[in-house]
Motif scaffolding. Sequence first.
Motif, PDB file in Angstrom:
ATOM      1  N   ASP A  49       0.787  -1.064   0.105  1.00 56.59           N
ATOM      2  CA  ASP A  49       0.016   0.009  -0.065  1.00 56.59           C
ATOM      3  C   ASP A  49       1.043   1.345  -0.076  1.00 56.59           C
ATOM      4  O   ASP A  49       2.113   1.132   0.306  1.00 56.59           O
ATOM      5  CB  ASP A  49      -0.834   0.125   1.202  1.00 56.59           C
ATOM      6  CG  ASP A  49      -0.066  -0.091   2.608  1.00 56.59           C
ATOM      7  OD1 ASP A  49       1.049  -0.417   2.617  1.00 56.59           O
ATOM      8  OD2 ASP A  49      -0.837   0.455   3.458  1.00 56.59           O
ATOM      9  N   LYS A  51       2.117   4.296   1.459  1.00 55.10           N
ATOM     10  CA  LYS A  51       1.737   5.205   2.746  1.00 55.10           C
ATOM     11  C   LYS A  51       1.161   6.521   2.552  1.00 55.10           C
ATOM     12  O   LYS A  51       1.751   7.227   1.729  1.00 55.10           O
ATOM     13  CB  LYS A  51       3.262   5.406   3.633  1.00 55.10           C
ATOM     14  CG  LYS A  51       3.876   3.893   3.703  1.00 55.10           C
ATOM     15  CD  LYS A  51       2.894   3.016   4.755  1.00 55.10           C
ATOM     16  CE  LYS A  51       3.790   1.854   4.954  1.00 55.10           C
ATOM     17  NZ  LYS A  51       3.239   0.764   5.286  1.00 55.10           N
ATOM     18  N   ASN A  52       0.487   6.997   3.843  1.00 55.86           N
ATOM     19  CA  ASN A  52      -0.059   8.496   3.705  1.00 55.86           C
ATOM     20  C   ASN A  52      -1.065   8.682   2.364  1.00 55.86           C
ATOM     21  O   ASN A  52      -1.387   9.882   2.204  1.00 55.86           O
ATOM     22  CB  ASN A  52       1.230   9.190   3.744  1.00 55.86           C
ATOM     23  CG  ASN A  52       1.893   9.347   4.921  1.00 55.86           C
ATOM     24  OD1 ASN A  52       1.642   8.611   5.942  1.00 55.86           O
ATOM     25  ND2 ASN A  52       3.247   9.347   4.529  1.00 55.86           N
ATOM     26  N   GLU A  53      -1.479   7.492   1.897  1.00 60.48           N
ATOM     27  CA  GLU A  53      -2.445   7.714   0.969  1.00 60.48           C
ATOM     28  C   GLU A  53      -3.525   6.869   1.015  1.00 60.48           C
ATOM     29  O   GLU A  53      -3.255   5.467   0.891  1.00 60.48           O
ATOM     30  CB  GLU A  53      -1.815   7.762  -0.488  1.00 60.48           C
ATOM     31  CG  GLU A  53      -0.958   8.916  -0.821  1.00 60.48           C
ATOM     32  CD  GLU A  53      -0.806   9.134  -2.265  1.00 60.48           C
ATOM     33  OE1 GLU A  53      -2.013   9.097  -3.217  1.00 60.48           O
ATOM     34  OE2 GLU A  53       0.296   9.262  -2.528  1.00 60.48           O
ATOM     35  N   GLU A  54      -4.667   6.997   1.112  1.00 58.92           N
ATOM     36  CA  GLU A  54      -5.741   5.978   1.488  1.00 58.92           C
ATOM     37  C   GLU A  54      -6.159   5.563   0.082  1.00 58.92           C
ATOM     38  O   GLU A  54      -6.163   6.338  -1.060  1.00 58.92           O
ATOM     39  CB  GLU A  54      -6.943   6.764   2.210  1.00 58.92           C
ATOM     40  CG  GLU A  54      -7.897   5.668   2.573  1.00 58.92           C
ATOM     41  CD  GLU A  54      -9.163   6.594   3.402  1.00 58.92           C
ATOM     42  OE1 GLU A  54     -10.141   5.892   3.348  1.00 58.92           O
ATOM     43  OE2 GLU A  54      -8.683   7.651   4.146  1.00 58.92           O
ATOM     44  N   LYS A  56      -4.483   3.575  -1.870  1.00 62.18           N
ATOM     45  CA  LYS A  56      -3.627   3.559  -3.169  1.00 62.18           C
ATOM     46  C   LYS A  56      -2.672   2.541  -2.813  1.00 62.18           C
ATOM     47  O   LYS A  56      -2.230   2.179  -1.738  1.00 62.18           O
ATOM     48  CB  LYS A  56      -2.807   4.927  -3.141  1.00 62.18           C
ATOM     49  CG  LYS A  56      -3.608   6.046  -3.544  1.00 62.18           C
ATOM     50  CD  LYS A  56      -3.755   6.144  -5.153  1.00 62.18           C
ATOM     51  CE  LYS A  56      -4.353   7.623  -5.527  1.00 62.18           C
ATOM     52  NZ  LYS A  56      -5.052   7.641  -6.551  1.00 62.18           N
TER      53      LYS A  56
END
Length: 161
Positions: A49, A51-54, A56
């Motif tokens: 996944d 990081k820091n992006e929902e 994505k």
Amino acid sequence: MKLIKSDLILEEFFIINSNYNFIEPQESSLNKKELLEGYEIEIDFIVRDIKNEENKYIIFTKVDINSDDSKIPGYDIFAEGVSIFSFNVNSKLTDREKSEFLWSSGVSISINNLRNFLSSMTSYCPLGKYTLPSVDLTSLLNTKKEMLNKSKKKVKKKVKK
């Protein structure tokens, strides 16, 4: 039949690294098809996944063709690509279902993108277009899962010491 869109959305695909070498055959009467089918092929991937992006996800895929120590004439190719995925915002999939979707469909899509790149790139090369053979995806996924499980066990053993 009407197309039903998948919940998995391919947003981008990039080639981040590639290398090509032509190894000139010594024989002028070689069978091109047999030559291309004789290549050793290594393929690998990583699913993560972002990081820091929902919503994505990223899949790194790479293929190494005829790059081992016993290279045969023709093509020596390396290509590495990145696919960025998301899921439909209205998707009702659980996290586990999303993971399974990425590991099956996402990896397959990523490999096919590499296949298309290789085919396009080699269409201008001396032996003509090279098409990456079909991949036994089930075997590839099982092998990768076994490798990941073994590396997790090694890490746990080191932590216990």
